[in-house]
Design a protein around this motif. Structure first.
Motif, PDB file in Angstrom:
ATOM      1  N   GLY A 156      -6.507  11.572   5.449  1.00 45.67           N
ATOM      2  CA  GLY A 156      -5.532  10.696   4.810  1.00 45.67           C
ATOM      3  C   GLY A 156      -6.101  10.063   3.556  1.00 45.67           C
ATOM      4  O   GLY A 156      -7.307  10.167   3.269  1.00 45.67           O
ATOM      5  N   THR A 157      -5.232   9.437   2.813  1.00 43.56           N
ATOM      6  CA  THR A 157      -5.663   8.729   1.620  1.00 43.56           C
ATOM      7  C   THR A 157      -4.710   7.558   1.398  1.00 43.56           C
ATOM      8  O   THR A 157      -3.531   7.633   1.762  1.00 43.56           O
ATOM      9  CB  THR A 157      -5.723   9.687   0.406  1.00 43.56           C
ATOM     10  N   ALA A 158      -5.247   6.455   0.855  1.00 48.07           N
ATOM     11  CA  ALA A 158      -4.413   5.266   0.677  1.00 48.07           C
ATOM     12  C   ALA A 158      -4.807   4.513  -0.581  1.00 48.07           C
ATOM     13  O   ALA A 158      -5.992   4.464  -0.943  1.00 48.07           O
ATOM     14  CB  ALA A 158      -4.558   4.337   1.890  1.00 48.07           C
ATOM     15  N   LEU A 173       0.839  -1.207   0.000  1.00 50.80           N
ATOM     16  CA  LEU A 173       0.000   0.000   0.000  1.00 50.80           C
ATOM     17  C   LEU A 173       0.864   1.243   0.000  1.00 50.80           C
ATOM     18  O   LEU A 173       2.050   1.207   0.341  1.00 50.80           O
ATOM     19  CB  LEU A 173      -0.988  -0.003   1.182  1.00 50.80           C
ATOM     20  N   LEU A 174       0.218   2.332  -0.398  1.00 49.63           N
ATOM     21  CA  LEU A 174       0.870   3.653  -0.401  1.00 49.63           C
ATOM     22  C   LEU A 174      -0.122   4.635   0.218  1.00 49.63           C
ATOM     23  O   LEU A 174      -1.283   4.677  -0.212  1.00 49.63           O
ATOM     24  CB  LEU A 174       1.200   4.076  -1.832  1.00 49.63           C
ATOM     25  N   ALA A 175       0.308   5.398   1.221  1.00 52.12           N
ATOM     26  CA  ALA A 175      -0.640   6.274   1.923  1.00 52.12           C
ATOM     27  C   ALA A 175       0.019   7.578   2.352  1.00 52.12           C
ATOM     28  O   ALA A 175       1.249   7.677   2.449  1.00 52.12           O
ATOM     29  CB  ALA A 175      -1.203   5.549   3.150  1.00 52.12           C
ATOM     30  N   GLN A 176      -0.821   8.572   2.592  1.00 56.14           N
ATOM     31  CA  GLN A 176      -0.382   9.851   3.139  1.00 56.14           C
ATOM     32  C   GLN A 176      -1.377  10.264   4.224  1.00 56.14           C
ATOM     33  O   GLN A 176      -2.575   9.989   4.094  1.00 56.14           O
ATOM     34  CB  GLN A 176      -0.342  10.917   2.034  1.00 56.14           C
ATOM     35  N   VAL A 177      -0.896  10.877   5.307  1.00 57.27           N
ATOM     36  CA  VAL A 177      -1.803  11.402   6.340  1.00 57.27           C
ATOM     37  C   VAL A 177      -1.401  12.820   6.716  1.00 57.27           C
ATOM     38  O   VAL A 177      -0.231  13.196   6.590  1.00 57.27           O
ATOM     39  CB  VAL A 177      -1.824  10.528   7.625  1.00 57.27           C
ATOM     40  N   VAL A 216      -6.887  -7.478  -6.739  1.00 59.18           N
ATOM     41  CA  VAL A 216      -7.896  -6.425  -6.538  1.00 59.18           C
ATOM     42  C   VAL A 216      -7.179  -5.230  -5.893  1.00 59.18           C
ATOM     43  O   VAL A 216      -6.191  -5.414  -5.182  1.00 59.18           O
ATOM     44  CB  VAL A 216      -9.026  -6.955  -5.622  1.00 59.18           C
ATOM     45  N   HIS A 217      -7.666  -4.004  -6.169  1.00 57.72           N
ATOM     46  CA  HIS A 217      -7.093  -2.857  -5.461  1.00 57.72           C
ATOM     47  C   HIS A 217      -8.209  -1.958  -4.932  1.00 57.72           C
ATOM     48  O   HIS A 217      -9.350  -2.025  -5.393  1.00 57.72           O
ATOM     49  CB  HIS A 217      -6.134  -2.072  -6.358  1.00 57.72           C
ATOM     50  N   ALA A 218      -7.862  -1.132  -3.948  1.00 55.77           N
ATOM     51  CA  ALA A 218      -8.849  -0.240  -3.329  1.00 55.77           C
ATOM     52  C   ALA A 218      -8.251   1.134  -3.101  1.00 55.77           C
ATOM     53  O   ALA A 218      -7.049   1.262  -2.830  1.00 55.77           O
ATOM     54  CB  ALA A 218      -9.315  -0.832  -2.002  1.00 55.77           C
ATOM     55  N   ASN A 219      -9.089   2.155  -3.230  1.00 58.78           N
ATOM     56  CA  ASN A 219      -8.719   3.514  -2.862  1.00 58.78           C
ATOM     57  C   ASN A 219      -9.562   3.935  -1.664  1.00 58.78           C
ATOM     58  O   ASN A 219     -10.783   3.749  -1.675  1.00 58.78           O
ATOM     59  CB  ASN A 219      -8.980   4.480  -4.024  1.00 58.78           C
ATOM     60  N   LEU A 220      -8.906   4.494  -0.667  1.00 54.40           N
ATOM     61  CA  LEU A 220      -9.588   4.882   0.571  1.00 54.40           C
ATOM     62  C   LEU A 220      -9.199   6.322   0.887  1.00 54.40           C
ATOM     63  O   LEU A 220      -8.017   6.669   0.826  1.00 54.40           O
ATOM     64  CB  LEU A 220      -9.116   3.936   1.694  1.00 54.40           C
TER      65      LEU A 220
END
Ligand code: NAD
Length: 349
Positions: free
Chosen positions: A202-204, A181-185, A212-216
């Motif tokens: 934040g976003t990930a 995963l790749l995320a920023q907060v 499968v992939h997900a955007n949060l």
């Protein structure tokens, strides 16, 4: 009346839901422990149970409850679960988030394994009709093969409210293993929640081993106070769009918005609303699964390992933000990277 009895540690806001669940399941709550006299007085007013304690260990030693609910703030979950397991409690419902970091989660799992205690982490939305039916529809192939997902959380942080969102995302997708995963907060406001610092937004991007992939997105990133983003503004608490090769499933969260059905399948321009079937209370169903697990050793969908899997994604997002890089799973870091960043002064006001 059940052959089990129960006790509660921490009689604040969320404990009311646990009391209702024990009542619905016919299990007497025989004692409560809280350091606040006001809380203990409230408990005496609400129930006819005689035993109140300020020391939860003494309560467990004297009352020997079969079941314990740990409903205190997040920092206390680990010690209380370990203490209850070491005293031979058969089953524990621990409030979410499971723990402050993965080192604590591992200690909780080890203590419960050693004593044979069944541990559940209370991501109880799993049992609410819209989420349960969404999961069943996806598993039954209603949108074909799933390839991606979007999740939005309106409240700020993933280590308190958003633990439900991450849990739900994983469970809607059939609990796939995270690949990377790749995320920023953003944690600049310094806000506290349940006794610890949390981020504002934040976003990930999360990739799973099954491709499968997900955007949060969460907090201000998923809410945009000055720009009304659609469809985000229409979710209650959190919302999900799951994409398959034959359509998509849209789930608006906890409550319907206006007259829009909360759960629907969209194929091209056709929208199929899904009728929700009433069920028992969510914590009651979690509790009934816990009893089954104690009696038959059946796996519990919200067991301690499941709680740890969710916590691993949360800590993975923080670690990605700290190291500014893609993070491979399983996660190696055992501390809480967000709190470490706060202590290091990475979020000056
Ligand atoms: N599953 C959910 O949907 C959901 C919803 C809300 C809160 N929660 C979780 O539930 C937990 C409790 O939240 P809340 O809103 O009820 O908090 P709260 O502040 O209303 O209640 C916590 C209680 O714990 C007591 N307490 C503190 N230290 C104690 C100790 N050493 N021994 C015994 N009691 C002690 C406090 O006096 C207080 O009465 C948190 O971890 C929170 O994240 C879960």
């Amino acid at each position: 009346m059940s052959t089990y009895n129960a006790a509660i540690i921490g009689y604040g806001r969320m404990a009311q839901g646990h009391v209702r669940a024990y009542k619905e399941a016919g299990i007497p709550v025989v004692a409560v422990a809280d350091i606040s006299e006001d809380a203990l007085n409230r408990f005496r007013e609400h129930t006819d149970a005689e035993h109140t304690y300020t020391d939860y260990k003494r309560m467990i030693d004297e009352v020997s409850p079969d079941l314990i609910s740990v409903v205190t703030h997040d920092r206390l979950h680990c010690t209380m679960v370990v203490d209850a397991a070491e005293r031979g409690v058969k089953g524990i419902i621990c409030e979410k988030p499971m723990a402050m970091n993965l080192e604590e989660a591992d200690r909780m799992l080890a203590a419960c394994r050693a004593s044979g205690t069944k541990l559940t982490v209370s991501h109880q939305r799993y049992y609410m009709p819209q989420y349960a039916q969404a999961r069943e529809l996806i598993a039954a192939g209603a949108i074909g093969a799933v390839h991606s997902a979007e999740a939005y959380l309106l409240p700020s942080c993933i280590h308190t409210d958003g633990t439900h969102t991450i849990h739900m995302l994983l469970s809607l997708l059939g609990d796939p293993r995270v690949s990377h995963l790749l995320a920023q907060v953003d944690g600049h406001s310094g806000q506290m929640y349940y006794g610890h610092r949390v981020e504002d937004a934040g976003t990930a991007f999360i990739a799973f081993e099954n491709q499968v992939h997900a955007n949060l997105s969460w907090g201000l990133a998923g809410r945009a106070p000055r720009v009304p983003l659609r469809p985000v503004q229409d979710f209650r608490y959190h919302g999900f769009i799951i994409h398959g090769d034959k359509g998509r499933l849209e789930l608006d969260g906890d409550r319907p918005v206006n007259d829009t059905p909360i759960l629907r399948i969209v194929r091209g321009t056709t929208v199929e609303p899904i009728d929700l079937q009433p069920r028992k209370g969510a914590i009651t169903l979690e509790l009934e699964d816990l009893l089954r697990s104690i009696e038959t050793n059946a796996p519990h969908p919200l067991d301690g390992q499941n709680g740890r899997d969710v916590l691993e994604v949360i800590m993975g997002c923080y670690e990605s933000a700290r190291r500014r890089r893609v993070i491979q799973f399983p996660l190696e870091v055992k501390e809480n990277p967000f709190l470490a960043m706060c202590e290091a002064g990475d979020f000056p006001a």
